[in-house]
Design a protein around this motif. Structure first.
Motif, PDB file in Angstrom:
ATOM      1  N   ALA A   1       0.861  -1.184   0.000  1.00  0.00           N
ATOM      2  CA  ALA A   1       0.000   0.000   0.000  1.00  0.00           C
ATOM      3  C   ALA A   1       0.894   1.229   0.000  1.00  0.00           C
ATOM      4  O   ALA A   1       1.948   1.232   0.637  1.00  0.00           O
ATOM      5  N   GLU A   2       0.455   2.245  -0.735  1.00  0.00           N
ATOM      6  CA  GLU A   2       1.270   3.459  -0.845  1.00  0.00           C
ATOM      7  C   GLU A   2       0.360   4.636  -1.152  1.00  0.00           C
ATOM      8  O   GLU A   2      -0.685   4.478  -1.796  1.00  0.00           O
ATOM      9  N   VAL A   3       0.744   5.806  -0.697  1.00  0.00           N
ATOM     10  CA  VAL A   3       0.073   7.049  -1.050  1.00  0.00           C
ATOM     11  C   VAL A   3       0.987   7.777  -2.025  1.00  0.00           C
ATOM     12  O   VAL A   3       2.169   7.998  -1.720  1.00  0.00           O
ATOM     13  N   VAL A   4       0.437   8.113  -3.210  1.00  0.00           N
ATOM     14  CA  VAL A   4       1.231   8.760  -4.260  1.00  0.00           C
ATOM     15  C   VAL A   4       0.398   9.817  -4.974  1.00  0.00           C
ATOM     16  O   VAL A   4      -0.825   9.777  -4.954  1.00  0.00           O
ATOM     17  N   GLU A   5       1.091  10.731  -5.601  1.00  0.00           N
ATOM     18  CA  GLU A   5       0.414  11.667  -6.503  1.00  0.00           C
ATOM     19  C   GLU A   5      -0.060  10.879  -7.716  1.00  0.00           C
ATOM     20  O   GLU A   5       0.586   9.906  -8.128  1.00  0.00           O
ATOM     21  N   GLY A   6      -1.154  11.293  -8.316  1.00  0.00           N
ATOM     22  CA  GLY A   6      -1.696  10.601  -9.474  1.00  0.00           C
ATOM     23  C   GLY A   6      -0.725  10.474 -10.626  1.00  0.00           C
ATOM     24  O   GLY A   6      -0.766   9.505 -11.390  1.00  0.00           O
ATOM     25  N   THR A   7       0.178  11.419 -10.753  1.00  0.00           N
ATOM     26  CA  THR A   7       1.172  11.363 -11.820  1.00  0.00           C
ATOM     27  C   THR A   7       2.161  10.217 -11.618  1.00  0.00           C
ATOM     28  O   THR A   7       2.876   9.849 -12.548  1.00  0.00           O
ATOM     29  N   GLU A   8       2.210   9.646 -10.420  1.00  0.00           N
ATOM     30  CA  GLU A   8       3.129   8.548 -10.118  1.00  0.00           C
ATOM     31  C   GLU A   8       2.478   7.168 -10.270  1.00  0.00           C
ATOM     32  O   GLU A   8       3.161   6.145 -10.143  1.00  0.00           O
ATOM     33  N   LEU A   9       1.181   7.131 -10.552  1.00  0.00           N
ATOM     34  CA  LEU A   9       0.480   5.847 -10.602  1.00  0.00           C
ATOM     35  C   LEU A   9       1.017   4.930 -11.690  1.00  0.00           C
ATOM     36  O   LEU A   9       1.174   3.726 -11.467  1.00  0.00           O
ATOM     37  N   GLU A  10       1.295   5.469 -12.863  1.00  0.00           N
ATOM     38  CA  GLU A  10       1.759   4.629 -13.962  1.00  0.00           C
ATOM     39  C   GLU A  10       3.025   3.857 -13.583  1.00  0.00           C
ATOM     40  O   GLU A  10       3.113   2.644 -13.776  1.00  0.00           O
ATOM     41  N   ALA A  11       3.994   4.532 -13.007  1.00  0.00           N
ATOM     42  CA  ALA A  11       5.245   3.872 -12.618  1.00  0.00           C
ATOM     43  C   ALA A  11       5.005   2.856 -11.505  1.00  0.00           C
ATOM     44  O   ALA A  11       5.552   1.742 -11.540  1.00  0.00           O
ATOM     45  N   LEU A  12       4.175   3.217 -10.535  1.00  0.00           N
ATOM     46  CA  LEU A  12       3.898   2.298  -9.430  1.00  0.00           C
ATOM     47  C   LEU A  12       3.155   1.062  -9.926  1.00  0.00           C
ATOM     48  O   LEU A  12       3.517  -0.071  -9.589  1.00  0.00           O
ATOM     49  N   ALA A  13       2.131   1.256 -10.740  1.00  0.00           N
ATOM     50  CA  ALA A  13       1.362   0.123 -11.273  1.00  0.00           C
ATOM     51  C   ALA A  13       2.252  -0.787 -12.106  1.00  0.00           C
ATOM     52  O   ALA A  13       2.180  -2.018 -11.995  1.00  0.00           O
ATOM     53  N   THR A  14       3.103  -0.208 -12.931  1.00  0.00           N
ATOM     54  CA  THR A  14       4.011  -0.989 -13.763  1.00  0.00           C
ATOM     55  C   THR A  14       4.936  -1.843 -12.893  1.00  0.00           C
ATOM     56  O   THR A  14       5.111  -3.042 -13.149  1.00  0.00           O
ATOM     57  N   ALA A  15       5.499  -1.242 -11.852  1.00  0.00           N
ATOM     58  CA  ALA A  15       6.424  -1.965 -10.978  1.00  0.00           C
ATOM     59  C   ALA A  15       5.702  -3.048 -10.162  1.00  0.00           C
ATOM     60  O   ALA A  15       6.167  -4.190 -10.091  1.00  0.00           O
ATOM     61  N   TRP A  16       4.589  -2.696  -9.567  1.00  0.00           N
ATOM     62  CA  TRP A  16       3.893  -3.666  -8.717  1.00  0.00           C
ATOM     63  C   TRP A  16       3.330  -4.826  -9.520  1.00  0.00           C
ATOM     64  O   TRP A  16       3.415  -5.970  -9.105  1.00  0.00           O
ATOM     65  N   LEU A  17       2.733  -4.550 -10.656  1.00  0.00           N
ATOM     66  CA  LEU A  17       2.129  -5.634 -11.441  1.00  0.00           C
ATOM     67  C   LEU A  17       3.168  -6.533 -12.098  1.00  0.00           C
ATOM     68  O   LEU A  17       2.839  -7.626 -12.556  1.00  0.00           O
ATOM     69  N   ALA A  18       4.415  -6.120 -12.107  1.00  0.00           N
ATOM     70  CA  ALA A  18       5.497  -6.993 -12.593  1.00  0.00           C
ATOM     71  C   ALA A  18       5.829  -8.081 -11.571  1.00  0.00           C
ATOM     72  O   ALA A  18       6.473  -9.067 -11.914  1.00  0.00           O
ATOM     73  N   ARG A  19       5.363  -7.909 -10.356  1.00  0.00           N
ATOM     74  CA  ARG A  19       5.606  -8.894  -9.302  1.00  0.00           C
ATOM     75  C   ARG A  19       4.518  -9.969  -9.350  1.00  0.00           C
ATOM     76  O   ARG A  19       3.334  -9.656  -9.223  1.00  0.00           O
ATOM     77  N   PRO A  20       4.878 -11.229  -9.523  1.00  0.00           N
ATOM     78  CA  PRO A  20       3.883 -12.303  -9.634  1.00  0.00           C
ATOM     79  C   PRO A  20       2.940 -12.419  -8.437  1.00  0.00           C
ATOM     80  O   PRO A  20       1.796 -12.836  -8.591  1.00  0.00           O
ATOM     81  N   ALA A  21       3.388 -12.031  -7.262  1.00  0.00           N
ATOM     82  CA  ALA A  21       2.552 -12.148  -6.061  1.00  0.00           C
ATOM     83  C   ALA A  21       1.403 -11.145  -6.046  1.00  0.00           C
ATOM     84  O   ALA A  21       0.451 -11.301  -5.288  1.00  0.00           O
ATOM     85  N   ILE A  22       1.474 -10.104  -6.889  1.00  0.00           N
ATOM     86  CA  ILE A  22       0.420  -9.087  -6.926  1.00  0.00           C
ATOM     87  C   ILE A  22      -0.530  -9.391  -8.069  1.00  0.00           C
ATOM     88  O   ILE A  22      -0.121  -9.481  -9.221  1.00  0.00           O
ATOM     89  N   ALA A  23      -1.810  -9.541  -7.735  1.00  0.00           N
ATOM     90  CA  ALA A  23      -2.827  -9.896  -8.729  1.00  0.00           C
ATOM     91  C   ALA A  23      -3.507  -8.667  -9.347  1.00  0.00           C
ATOM     92  O   ALA A  23      -3.828  -8.677 -10.532  1.00  0.00           O
ATOM     93  N   TYR A  24      -3.745  -7.620  -8.542  1.00  0.00           N
ATOM     94  CA  TYR A  24      -4.432  -6.425  -9.026  1.00  0.00           C
ATOM     95  C   TYR A  24      -4.245  -5.309  -8.009  1.00  0.00           C
ATOM     96  O   TYR A  24      -3.805  -5.546  -6.874  1.00  0.00           O
ATOM     97  N   LEU A  25      -4.600  -4.093  -8.411  1.00  0.00           N
ATOM     98  CA  LEU A  25      -4.514  -2.920  -7.543  1.00  0.00           C
ATOM     99  C   LEU A  25      -5.885  -2.269  -7.427  1.00  0.00           C
ATOM    100  O   LEU A  25      -6.674  -2.305  -8.368  1.00  0.00           O
ATOM    101  N   HIS A  26      -6.122  -1.665  -6.292  1.00  0.00           N
ATOM    102  CA  HIS A  26      -7.259  -0.767  -6.134  1.00  0.00           C
ATOM    103  C   HIS A  26      -6.702   0.623  -5.879  1.00  0.00           C
ATOM    104  O   HIS A  26      -5.769   0.789  -5.088  1.00  0.00           O
ATOM    105  N   VAL A  27      -7.301   1.599  -6.539  1.00  0.00           N
ATOM    106  CA  VAL A  27      -6.911   2.987  -6.388  1.00  0.00           C
ATOM    107  C   VAL A  27      -8.064   3.716  -5.708  1.00  0.00           C
ATOM    108  O   VAL A  27      -9.223   3.567  -6.101  1.00  0.00           O
TER     109      VAL A  27
END
Length: 157
Positions: free
Chosen positions: A116-142
């Protein structure tokens, strides 16, 4: 890791628009007319409602998981989104999300939060890209961090 952002399915909320004010109150919802200046993000279309548009502010079960993290919360939906056959899916971060402070939660396949992380909306793309590259993460809620409202689901593309 390519991702997509999913709006909610209009079928899940369409019945609310047929209710009068008493019917809406019975389900904990209210009819709202968007005012100028924004602040009415539709979760179906993933766009800001325009001044004068009819919306419903309602409680929505965005995390129906059978886990300790099952959850519901407030969302705006507008009538204009009801003509969709299913949820809107985007391969980019829409402006209504990009311009807000976000609380992003990563879930595993058992619907348990693993990050879980708090980020500016402009940072979501990088965070989503990094987290979803991890097999243990299935999906994100924003969620919109300031009001806590559910914004969208993010999945692998």
């Amino acid at each position: 890791m390519p991702f997509r952002i999913r709006g909610i399915d209009p079928a899940a909320v369409a019945a609310a628009f047929a209710l009068d004010d008493d019917g809406l109150a019975a389900i904990g919802a209210v009819r709202v007319i968007a005012e100028a200046g924004g602040g009415y993000p539709c979760r179906i279309t993933l766009e800001e409602a325009e001044a004068g548009e009819d919306l419903i502010l309602m409680n929505y079960e965005h995390q129906p998981a059978s886990s300790p993290y099952g959850s519901r919360g407030p969302i705006y939906v507008r009538r204009r989104g009801l003509d969709r056959a299913g949820p809107l899916v985007l391969d980019h971060v829409p402006a209504q999300i990009r311009t807000r402070l976000l609380s992003v939660r990563a879930y595993d396949a058992a619907d348990m939060i693993v990050e879980a992380e708090v980020v500016e909306g402009t940072e979501l793309e990088a965070l989503a890209t990094a987290w979803l590259a991890r097999p243990a993460i299935a999906y994100l809620h924003v969620h919109f961090a300031r009001r806590g409202c559910f914004a969208a689901r993010v999945e692998r593309a």
